[in-house]
Scaffold this active site. Structure first.
Site, PDB file in Angstrom:
ATOM      1  N   TRP A   1      30.124  54.121  29.190  1.00 34.60           N
ATOM      2  CA  TRP A   1      28.704  53.591  28.715  1.00 34.60           C
ATOM      3  C   TRP A   1      27.963  54.459  29.147  1.00 34.60           C
ATOM      4  O   TRP A   1      27.696  55.389  29.983  1.00 34.60           O
ATOM      5  CB  TRP A   1      27.969  52.579  29.728  1.00 34.60           C
ATOM      6  CG  TRP A   1      27.064  51.635  29.268  1.00 34.60           C
ATOM      7  CD1 TRP A   1      26.315  50.687  28.549  1.00 34.60           C
ATOM      8  CD2 TRP A   1      25.632  52.624  30.490  1.00 34.60           C
ATOM      9  NE1 TRP A   1      24.801  51.167  28.764  1.00 34.60           N
ATOM     10  CE2 TRP A   1      24.770  51.378  30.119  1.00 34.60           C
ATOM     11  CE3 TRP A   1      25.939  52.569  31.932  1.00 34.60           C
ATOM     12  CZ2 TRP A   1      23.430  51.528  30.387  1.00 34.60           C
ATOM     13  CZ3 TRP A   1      24.192  53.074  32.725  1.00 34.60           C
ATOM     14  CH2 TRP A   1      23.683  52.054  32.080  1.00 34.60           C
TER      15      TRP A   1
ATOM     16  N   CYS B   1      36.587  54.108  31.577  1.00 35.04           N
ATOM     17  CA  CYS B   1      37.035  54.641  31.457  1.00 35.04           C
ATOM     18  C   CYS B   1      38.749  54.684  31.189  1.00 35.04           C
ATOM     19  O   CYS B   1      39.785  55.263  31.338  1.00 35.04           O
ATOM     20  CB  CYS B   1      37.048  55.044  32.800  1.00 35.04           C
ATOM     21  SG  CYS B   1      35.536  56.323  33.116  1.00 35.04           S
TER      22      CYS B   1
END
Length: 236
Positions: free
Chosen positions: A84, A176
């Site tokens: 993000w 991730c």
């Protein structure tokens, strides 16, 4: 004499606009139209970016629902999983010709990490690597993410350093692709009383200086995109 690093502070801009800018600058760096190594610094409007390594399990919520929450969702060519970007996060896009530095992707990733580790040290935050995982961590929490793409030895994409964002955005994804990861920020680690603006500018300054040292370049601030030697369609 140390070669220059042109640093451009883009302010707050939409992700897709800056992605197009990066791609144009990469071509300019490749053909020499852009003469120096570049570091673009930007704060994005909320966006989730999906790298080439994104797993479906990293997106518990469908893209349509993420967009309904007020964030764009963009698939891109960088390595890595989903992350993000948004307000309060310092995003850096180095446009570097690695043929003028070192044609070694592993070296490039580790040098990016070191630049951020050194920049955080300038803010009195002890940070380091997490074995087997790209990025920068402090006390077991992740403070910066890294995802890059290199084409014809010119770099795209880069790093995202959490200065003072709303960390709850990360709760909507598996950041991730690392299950159980705890995201943190400079603001949270420092518990500083300084204003948002002061902390932001102090972070920008120390990261810029550390980046220059890590890549053996002298940072030179450019005030606006219009000062870059770009194609006419990208001026302004």
């Amino acid at each position: 004499m140390t070669r220059p690093l042109d640093v451009v502070d883009l302010g707050c801009r939409p992700y897709r606009e800056v992605l197009e800018l990066q791609r144009a600058l990469r071509l300019g760096r490749l053909d020499g139209t852009v003469p120096n190594e570049l570091l673009l610094l930007v704060e994005h409007e909320p966006v989730f970016t999906l790298g080439r390594g994104t797993h479906q399990a990293s997106l518990p919520m469908p893209a349509e629902q993420l967009r309904a929450r007020g964030a764009d969702v963009v698939e891109i060519e960088r390595g890595g999983d989903v992350t993000w970007h948004g307000p309060g996060q310092l995003v850096g896009y180095p446009i570097l010709h690695l043929s003028h530095l070192r044609e070694d992707l592993h070296w490039y990733l580790r040098t990016l990490e070191q630049a951020l580790i050194d920049g955080l040290a300038g803010l009195d935050i002890v940070a380091g690597r997490n074995a087997g995982k790209t990025g920068v961590w402090t006390h077991g929490r992740k403070v910066a993410s890294i995802g890059v793409h290199v084409k014809q030895w010119v770099t795209l994409h880069g790093f995202a350093l959490n200065v003072q964002p709303d960390l709850s955005w990360f709760d909507l994804i598996v950041p991730c692709g690392i299950h159980g990861v705890e995201m943190t920020s400079i603001r949270r680690e420092l518990d500083s009383r300084e204003t948002d603006a002061a902390l932001w500018h102090r972070t920008l300054a120390t990261v810029t200086e550390a980046f220059g040292r890590a890549f053996a370049r002298q940072p030179r601030r450019l005030l606006a995109v219009a000062e870059l030697p770009l194609y006419p369609s990208h001026h302004g």
